[in-house]
Design an enzyme around this catalytic site. Structure first.
Site, mmCIF file in Angstrom:
data_model
loop_
_atom_site.group_PDB
_atom_site.id
_atom_site.type_symbol
_atom_site.label_atom_id
_atom_site.label_comp_id
_atom_site.label_asym_id
_atom_site.label_seq_id
_atom_site.Cartn_x
_atom_site.Cartn_y
_atom_site.Cartn_z
ATOM 1 N N PRO A 1 0.453 -1.293 0.061
ATOM 2 C CA PRO A 1 -0.302 -0.027 0.074
ATOM 3 C C PRO A 1 0.691 0.701 -0.359
ATOM 4 C CG PRO A 1 0.449 -0.996 2.281
ATOM 5 C CD PRO A 1 0.940 -2.107 1.377
ATOM 6 N N CYS B 1 1.867 4.321 10.199
ATOM 7 C CA CYS B 1 2.277 5.297 9.283
ATOM 8 C C CYS B 1 2.939 6.155 9.997
ATOM 9 C CB CYS B 1 0.317 5.813 8.962
ATOM 10 S SG CYS B 1 1.086 7.265 8.069
ATOM 11 N N GLY C 1 10.779 -4.043 2.925
ATOM 12 C CA GLY C 1 11.949 -2.752 2.907
ATOM 13 C C GLY C 1 12.860 -2.853 2.424
ATOM 14 N N ASP C 2 12.986 -1.635 1.090
ATOM 15 C CA ASP C 2 14.656 -2.118 0.297
ATOM 16 C C ASP C 2 14.267 -2.955 -0.360
ATOM 17 O OD1 ASP C 2 14.261 0.695 1.897
ATOM 18 O OD2 ASP C 2 16.680 -0.314 2.863
ATOM 19 N N ARG D 1 8.124 0.414 -2.853
ATOM 20 C CA ARG D 1 9.262 1.765 -3.946
ATOM 21 C C ARG D 1 9.460 1.208 -5.668
ATOM 22 N NH1 ARG D 1 12.310 4.443 0.115
ATOM 23 N NH2 ARG D 1 12.354 2.280 0.452
HETATM 24 C C1 LIG Z 1 4.374 7.114 -0.909
HETATM 25 C C2 LIG Z 1 4.343 5.826 -0.488
HETATM 26 C C3 LIG Z 1 2.811 6.352 0.681
HETATM 27 C C4 LIG Z 1 2.829 5.094 1.785
HETATM 28 N N1 LIG Z 1 1.824 4.495 2.340
HETATM 29 C C5 LIG Z 1 1.962 3.934 2.810
HETATM 30 C C6 LIG Z 1 -0.200 3.033 3.178
HETATM 31 O O1 LIG Z 1 -0.638 3.589 2.820
HETATM 32 N N2 LIG Z 1 -0.166 2.253 4.202
HETATM 33 C C7 LIG Z 1 0.710 1.832 4.681
HETATM 34 O O2 LIG Z 1 0.559 0.547 5.686
HETATM 35 N N3 LIG Z 1 2.578 1.783 4.617
HETATM 36 C C8 LIG Z 1 2.463 2.843 3.479
HETATM 37 N N4 LIG Z 1 3.678 2.921 2.864
HETATM 38 C C9 LIG Z 1 4.967 1.975 3.159
HETATM 39 C C10 LIG Z 1 5.275 0.948 2.146
HETATM 40 O O3 LIG Z 1 4.236 -0.297 2.502
HETATM 41 C C11 LIG Z 1 6.222 0.521 2.366
HETATM 42 O O4 LIG Z 1 6.036 -0.018 4.016
HETATM 43 C C12 LIG Z 1 7.621 1.237 2.413
HETATM 44 O O5 LIG Z 1 7.297 2.000 1.815
HETATM 45 C C13 LIG Z 1 8.745 0.226 2.815
HETATM 46 O O6 LIG Z 1 9.148 -1.399 1.650
HETATM 47 P P1 LIG Z 1 9.718 -0.430 0.018
HETATM 48 O O7 LIG Z 1 11.314 -0.040 0.519
HETATM 49 O O8 LIG Z 1 9.754 -1.523 -0.577
HETATM 50 O O9 LIG Z 1 9.522 0.811 -0.586
HETATM 51 C C14 LIG Z 1 3.874 4.292 1.998
HETATM 52 C C15 LIG Z 1 4.898 4.203 1.614
HETATM 53 C C16 LIG Z 1 5.214 5.446 0.465
HETATM 54 C C17 LIG Z 1 6.605 5.788 -0.073
#
Ligand SMILES: Cc1cc2nc3c(=O)[nH]c(=O)nc-3n(C[C@H](O)[C@H](O)[C@H](O)COP(=O)(O)O)c2cc1C
Length: 327
Positions: free
Chosen positions: A16, A107, A209-210, A233
């Protein structure tokens, strides 16, 4: 979340992401493929019970058997702290089609945390337990309930307690973003914590994460021991990341897309999906610029394309630029 038949024991989930992985992005990324499930942007729960229009606006998948157009199941994520309001809203979401509710305990946004929602709850495992239990007890047994947390607020002292509270409350899967709230998005995510949490609770843990590349995926699998992986991301920066992982798991060549015809076609498709979603205004232009701004981390060519459309806000002008683009 992994109701679709998965040819490998791995479950890949699309994270999300508020304002980034909206229904249009979920549509596009799940078409490109590789995902077993996705999660909606969070729906804020305060003092009211949302009606049908609000649920369908937040999660249009609800009107389509709870799936993206590609057929990928979509969970509805709720963010709030009042156990009763969370339970009532979860049941309303189910009334309008939800089959899977996910609860947000991660969040970091100050306004959300000020109102006792998101990561601030990680200071109080008992409250988290109460919310999960209240929602689980209110939902019909066949509705899936999962939750997502960070490692803590200021530190990791309560990470295991929070994870245990979520499991004891009745969630059937826990996604962990391997950072505390105060760590924000500062790399690196601490994947070893994922293993500790996985070994501590009796429900599956989805590692998050990452993960930006196939190599990151292999590393997080090995470090965490998790077979559920959530991509955030990295999924937006490399739209075929899940497909690469899936091919790798199926012992096929990963065949990462290069910035050529295929990626350009995804970009053109994205613009058309944006226009269908919101025909008026600058939504398509804004979303495309946001996306290219992220994609440039994976493809230098995305920066070049971004420069070409930077001053354009008219959709037809953007369409012409994209039609003429050659890389
Ligand atoms: C722009 C943005 C919006 C996010 N919105 C939510 C959200 O609505 N709900 C949630 O549980 N995590 C949210 N996250 C966190 C992501 O789901 C994820 O846990 C976090 O980006 C780490 O994972 P990644 O390194 O693969 O990006 C958000 C992250 C980003 C960058």
């Amino acid at each position: 979340m992994s109701e679709t038949v998965c040819p490998t024991p791995v479950s890949l989930l699309l994270a999300p992401m508020q304002g980034l992985c909206d229904p249009v992005m979920r549509d596009l990324l799940t078409r490109i493929g590789g995902y077993d499930g996705c999660v909606s942007e969070f729906v804020r729960i305060t003092h009211t019970v949302h009606g049908r229009a609000a649920w369908l606006r937040h999660v249009p998948e609800l009107a389509h058997a709870n799936r993206t157009p590609a057929g990928t199941p979509c969970a509805v994520q709720l963010l709030g702290s009042d156990p009763d309001m969370m339970a009532q809203n979860a049941c309303e979401a189910v009334r309008f089609g939800a089959e899977h509710i996910d609860l947000n305990f991660g969040c970091p946004a100050p306004t959300v945390n000020k109102h006792q929602g998101g990561a601030v709850l990680l200071k109080e495992p008992e409250r988290i337990h109460g919310i999960v239990r209240s929602v689980r007890q209110a939902l019909p047994a066949h509705i899936v309930l999962t939750a997502k947390m960070r490692l803590g607020y200021e530190n990791t002292d309560l990470a295991l307690d929070n994870a245990a509270a979520i499991a004891a409350g009745g969630a059937s899967l826990l996604t962990v973003h391997a950072r505390t709230k105060v760590q924000g998005y500062t790399p690196p995510a601490d994947w070893l914590w994922l293993r500790r949490i996985r070994e501590h609770v009796n429900i599956p843990v989805a590692a998050n994460g990452d993960v930006f590349t196939l190599d990151d995926y292999r590393a997080i699998r090995e470090t965490s021991g998790c077979t559920h992986i959530m991509l955030g991301r990295g999924a937006v920066m490399r739209p075929d990341l899940a497909r690469q992982i899936r091919r790798f798991e199926q012992k096929q060549a990963a065949d990462a897309a290069v910035f050529g015809d295929e990626v350009l076609q995804w970009i053109r498709d994205f613009v058309e999906l944006c226009v269908q979603h919101e025909p008026q205004g600058k939504y398509a232009a804004a979303r495309l610029k946001q996306w290219l701004g992220m994609m440039k981390h994976a493809y230098p060519e995305a920066q070049t394309l971004f420069e070409r459309i930077r001053k354009q806000s008219d959709t037809d002008a953007i369409r012409r630029t994209l039609a003429n683009a050659v890389f």
